[in-house]
Each structure stands twice: as C-alpha cells, then as structure tokens.
Design a protein around this motif. Structure first.
Motif, PDB file in Angstrom:
ATOM      1  N   GLU A 109      -2.385  -8.271  -1.266  1.00 48.18           N
ATOM      2  CA  GLU A 109      -1.922  -6.941  -1.317  1.00 48.18           C
ATOM      3  C   GLU A 109      -1.779  -6.586  -2.746  1.00 48.18           C
ATOM      4  O   GLU A 109      -2.088  -5.318  -3.199  1.00 48.18           O
ATOM      5  CB  GLU A 109      -0.974  -6.599  -0.336  1.00 48.18           C
ATOM      6  N   LYS A 153      -5.796  -4.822  -9.212  1.00 47.93           N
ATOM      7  CA  LYS A 153      -7.179  -4.810  -9.263  1.00 47.93           C
ATOM      8  C   LYS A 153      -7.824  -5.745 -10.676  1.00 47.93           C
ATOM      9  O   LYS A 153      -7.493  -6.757 -10.739  1.00 47.93           O
ATOM     10  CB  LYS A 153      -7.924  -3.536  -9.415  1.00 47.93           C
ATOM     11  N   VAL A 187      -4.836  -5.850  -4.911  1.00 46.07           N
ATOM     12  CA  VAL A 187      -5.430  -4.513  -4.740  1.00 46.07           C
ATOM     13  C   VAL A 187      -4.953  -3.516  -5.417  1.00 46.07           C
ATOM     14  O   VAL A 187      -5.799  -2.730  -6.152  1.00 46.07           O
ATOM     15  CB  VAL A 187      -5.286  -4.129  -3.141  1.00 46.07           C
ATOM     16  N   LYS A 223      -9.226 -11.317   5.183  1.00 47.67           N
ATOM     17  CA  LYS A 223      -8.416 -10.093   4.570  1.00 47.67           C
ATOM     18  C   LYS A 223      -9.166  -9.809   3.377  1.00 47.67           C
ATOM     19  O   LYS A 223      -9.016  -8.582   2.867  1.00 47.67           O
ATOM     20  CB  LYS A 223      -7.105 -10.784   4.379  1.00 47.67           C
ATOM     21  N   GLU A 279     -11.637  -7.519   3.936  1.00 47.02           N
ATOM     22  CA  GLU A 279     -11.122  -6.266   4.098  1.00 47.02           C
ATOM     23  C   GLU A 279     -11.033  -5.175   3.084  1.00 47.02           C
ATOM     24  O   GLU A 279     -11.068  -4.111   3.155  1.00 47.02           O
ATOM     25  CB  GLU A 279      -9.967  -6.702   5.127  1.00 47.02           C
ATOM     26  N   VAL A 280     -10.153  -6.017   2.126  1.00 48.74           N
ATOM     27  CA  VAL A 280      -9.908  -5.154   0.815  1.00 48.74           C
ATOM     28  C   VAL A 280     -11.077  -4.795  -0.095  1.00 48.74           C
ATOM     29  O   VAL A 280     -10.931  -4.300  -1.086  1.00 48.74           O
ATOM     30  CB  VAL A 280      -8.670  -5.818   0.387  1.00 48.74           C
ATOM     31  N   TYR A 314       0.786  -1.214   0.186  1.00 48.91           N
ATOM     32  CA  TYR A 314      -0.170  -0.076   0.014  1.00 48.91           C
ATOM     33  C   TYR A 314       0.810   1.179   0.019  1.00 48.91           C
ATOM     34  O   TYR A 314       0.535   2.115  -0.833  1.00 48.91           O
ATOM     35  CB  TYR A 314      -0.825   0.151   1.153  1.00 48.91           C
TER      36      TYR A 314
END
Length: 507
Positions: A285, A291, A288, A313, A316-317, A212
């Motif tokens: 991650e 995408k 994310v 997880k 969450e994303v 991130y």
C-alpha cells in the motif's frame, strides 16, 4: 502388485551461486581454532563432524559474529534477546537483489550504475543487510527502525566499521500518526492521543491507518503500526530498492513453535497483528503512494502460502512486474517477493535478428501432462486473441511428431500481438512471474501489409520441445516485426509451460 508411478522430484533450490558459502560452508572446527570465544560452543557428533547447538542463542550469536569478522571483516555485536541473523541466508537476499538490479528489466533510476542506494525496513540492532550490502557490493543504505535499543546498536555496528560507515544512515521512524496523516488528521489519531501498546514496539497503534485514505474501512488483521515506508522516506528521495525481513508471526507463542532453533528476537521484531501478510500488505500500500521512488520493492516471506494472496494484491494495485524466488539455507526455506511500478525496459530487436527469417527456441522441463499439441493450442490462442488468422495442421510419425500452424496477421493484428500482455500471475507462484507489455511503436514501424509466417513444434524427447518460426514473405513491409513477435511468443510459452526453467534467471 500394481506398479506405482514414481513421482518426478522437482529440483530443490540451492544457496545462491555467488554466496560466499555456496561452495565453502562455514567450517566450525577452523573457526573454533581461530577464535577462542567460539570454541566453547563447538562439539563433535558421533560422525566426528563439528556442530553447534542451534537452540543456544549464545552459540548462534557467536557464530554470526565470527563469520562477519572472518569472512567480511566486520566488527559486530548485539545484546541478549535481539534478533540474531544467519549470515548465509541474509547473503542470499542481498545477491538476489543484485540479480534484480543487474537484470535491467527495470530501467535504472540514475545513470551512475555504481551508486546503488537501498532502504532496509526494520534494520534491527543487527543492521545485517546494510552491513553486508555495503561491505560486499559498496551499496549505500538507509536503515530504519523504531525502538531505542535497535537504533542504538545499529548505530554502534555501523560506527565500529569505519570503512563503510559513510555508506549507512540509521533513521528513526516517527511513530506520531500525524506525521503520516497530515495536520488535518482527527485528534484521536494524533501522536499525543494515540494508544500504543508498549510491549509491541513496532507501534501497534489502536487506530489503524489506510495508505489510501484515512476514512477507508480497516480490514481485520490489517497493519496498524507506525509508518513503514510512506512517512519515513523523505520528499524527493529515490532508492534503487527496499528490502525487509518482516515480523513473521501474529504472536510470540506462534514464534516459539520451532524448538530447533534459537535466533532470539523481540516482540517488535517477530510479531505483528496479522503477521507478515498484514505487514507486507502495508508495504504494498505504501508503494502505491511512493510508486517510482523505488526501482524495486522487495520483502522476504516466511510462509509460501502467503505468496498467492500477496501477488493477488499486487495485481490489484497495478504493478508492472512481479518476481519471486526461494531462499535456501540448510533446512530453512524463505521466499522473496519483488515488484515495481517502473515501466519495464523495451526490448529492441537487433539488426542481426531483424534480418533473420528463421528463428527457434527450446521449451525444456515441460510437465508430464503437456505435449506439443498443448503448446500449439496455446500458440493458436495467443495469435487469435489479437485477431490474427490461424490454420492448424498435424503430422505424426513413428519416431518424431511435429505440428505446425500458419499465421497471417495484418498491421493492426501485429500491434495487438506485441501489446498482448504476458499474464502477470499464474495460479502457482513457485517461480518468477513478470509482466512486460511492449508497444509496437517502441520496437519497429508498423506499415500496412499482411505478415505471414509458420510456427512448427517438434516433439522428440519427453519434456523437451523445439519451436521454430519461419517467415513466409521476407520482403513484406511487416517482416521486421517477426523477430519481436517470435520473442514475445517465447516469453509467453516459457512462462506457461517451463516454470522451473523460468525461475533460474533470477533466483
């Protein structure tokens, strides 16, 4: 003596039905007669059945070689110590992805359905997934890896099979940290300044990166190796899926705890600080950031206990859908997890369904503690959450029992019902989970009028219920919404009460 209640045994998942070995497992005696190099590894047990010593790396490697040659027409080899895959188990994974792609839950990235492109994370010297996917289904692949040995032998295994070599690209992962972080990264994370443990070639860098921001705090046991997807996938590239056989263990000592098999494997292939949980979390991650560059992100999971936290997880994303499955080969079980950020395909009601005012579906395989009244209570909650009014009635008879509920919904209530999301996750993750929130505007017009219908639940035999829906006003302005509402209700109830049945769709 008290009678002990017999526990209902859950049916164990089996090998994928399209797997070449589902009906015809490898015949060791036949293979030994056809391939002299395999013959020395075959012996006969007391029952007269041919066997091999699964703790002998030479035997497992030669079995993989002759199966790929005999059943798939592939020339293949790996040097000593590299991870040796089992062909039936790896085929299960390929066919599961085939199911995901053909299900059309997630729209296609391109219009050419025959042009499937996959990404194999950590393809290894064996390059098994690209070889099987290309030979079985004609898929194109990018296979990535970091060690020179893996890259060299993966290239060899591709080039020795010229019929499919044009479909497979082997890509070296750049282990330089600045390739991922950008030119403005701090000097202590640059490639020349990073400290790498040479014994842990998946690049166990001393300074971990967050997908991130670079300044995020790093959790204990988080992945700290070289790029996995982000930084390896090139700008503008799109793939239908990625797949991964992650490093399952946190140490080689842990990897050696199973003395019954010898599939080889280097520390780079088998070990990652934080184990598979940390590795797959990094894939999440990366996803994310990437995408919709991938239609489906997938990974194999070695421990069922890790599924729950991984799915949490994903919740969450903000993924749009999650699928899980179980891979079975002999006594070995692995699990698969898949997710996507692509909005699910909307389900358009056919003209035939729109004309019907009486619909029904079966709920099979209910757990013993659930009955018709529990289902009806869930139906009531489903509609009340959207603001619709419900009136519950119960009638019981000596043989059958039925329960019905009268529902009245306005225009706004209909919109709320159709936007009511199926829970992304259940506490138990033994089967498939999915989230597909359709919108009212995508399925039918929403004029202003009340919609009135009746839901009846019949309980006739244990474990099976019949749910019927009856439209009260066929000429109402909202009557066209009834099939979509009933279809939505079916998804919710099957997700909640029929977990085993739901998992059959994609296994």
């Amino acid at each position: 003596m008290k009678n002990k209640k017999r526990r209902r045994e859950q049916p164990r998942p089996t090998i994928h039905p399209r797997n070449k070995y589902s009906e015809n497992p490898p015949d060791f005696a036949l293979l030994a007669s056809l391939y002299p190099s395999f013959s020395p590894f075959v012996f006969y047990g007391r029952d007269g059945r041919p066997r091999i010593d699964w703790t002998d790396f030479g035997a497992t490697r030669e079995l993989t070689r002759v199966l790929l040659l005999h059943d798939h027409g592939l020339d293949w080899w790996i040097p000593d110590g590299q991870l040796c895959p089992t062909v039936p188990n790896r085929s299960n994974y390929i066919h599961w992805i085939e199911d995901l792609l053909s299900s059309e839950i997630i729209p296609k990235i391109n219009n050419n359905a025959d042009n499937i492109r996959g990404f194999d994370i950590g393809t290894g010297a064996n390059c098994i997934y690209p070889l099987l996917g290309a030979s079985l289904l004609g898929w194109a692949f990018v296979g990535s890896d970091v060690t020179d040995v893996a890259l060299e032998w993966a290239e060899r295994n591709v080039k020795t099979n010229p019929k499919i070599s044009d479909l497979i690209e082997i890509r070296k992962v750049d282990t330089c940290m600045d390739a991922v972080l950008g030119e403005d990264s701090s000097e202590d994370l640059l490639c020349n300044g990073s400290k790498t443990n040479p014994s842990n070639g998946l690049g166990r860098e001393s300074a971990p990166i967050s997908s991130y921001t670079r300044d995020d705090a790093v959790e204990e046991n988080s992945y700290s190796g070289p790029p996995i997807l982000f930084g390896v996938v090139r700008d503008g590239e799109t793939f239908d899926f990625c797949m991964c056989n992650p490093p399952f263990f946190e140490s080689m000592e842990e990897a050696g705890l199973n003395p019954k098999t010898s599939c080889g494997g280097t520390s780079q292939e088998m070990v990652c600080p934080g184990g598979e949980k940390a590795f797959i979390t990094r894939i999440i991650e990366d996803s994310v950031r990437l995408k919709q560059s991938f239609r489906w992100y997938t990974s194999m999971v070695g421990r069922k206990s890790n599924l729950k936290s991984l799915i949490a997880k994903l919740r969450e994303v903000g993924v749009t859908i999650v699928k899980t499955t179980e891979f079975v080969q002999g006594q070995t079980c692995r699990w698969g997890i898949a997710w996507s950020f692509v909005p699910p395909a909307r389900k358009i009601v056919s003209p035939y369904l729109a004309e019907k005012s009486n619909l029904s579906f079966m709920l099979e395989g209910l757990q013993r503690q659930f009955g018709a009244i529990h289902v009806l209570q869930s139906i009531e909650s489903f509609f009340r959450e959207a603001g619709a009014s419900c009136k519950l009635n119960v009638h019981s008879f000596s043989v059958d029992a039925f329960y019905f509920e009268q529902i009245t919904a306005s225009n706004d209530h209909v919109k709320g019902i159709l936007r009511n999301k199926v829970a992304l996750l259940e506490e138990s993750v033994g089967g498939d989970c999915e989230e597909e929130p359709p919108s009212c505007s995508d399925t039918m017009p929403c004029p202003s009028d009340d919609l009135s219908f009746c839901i009846i639940v019949f309980q006739q035999i244990p474990g099976t219920l019949l749910v019927k829906g009856s439209l009260q006003r066929k000429d109402g302005l909202l009557s066209g919404a009834f099939p979509s509402i009933f279809q939505r209700l079916e998804e919710v109830l099957k997700q909640k009460f029929c977990r085993e049945k739901a998992s059959v769709a994609i296994s």
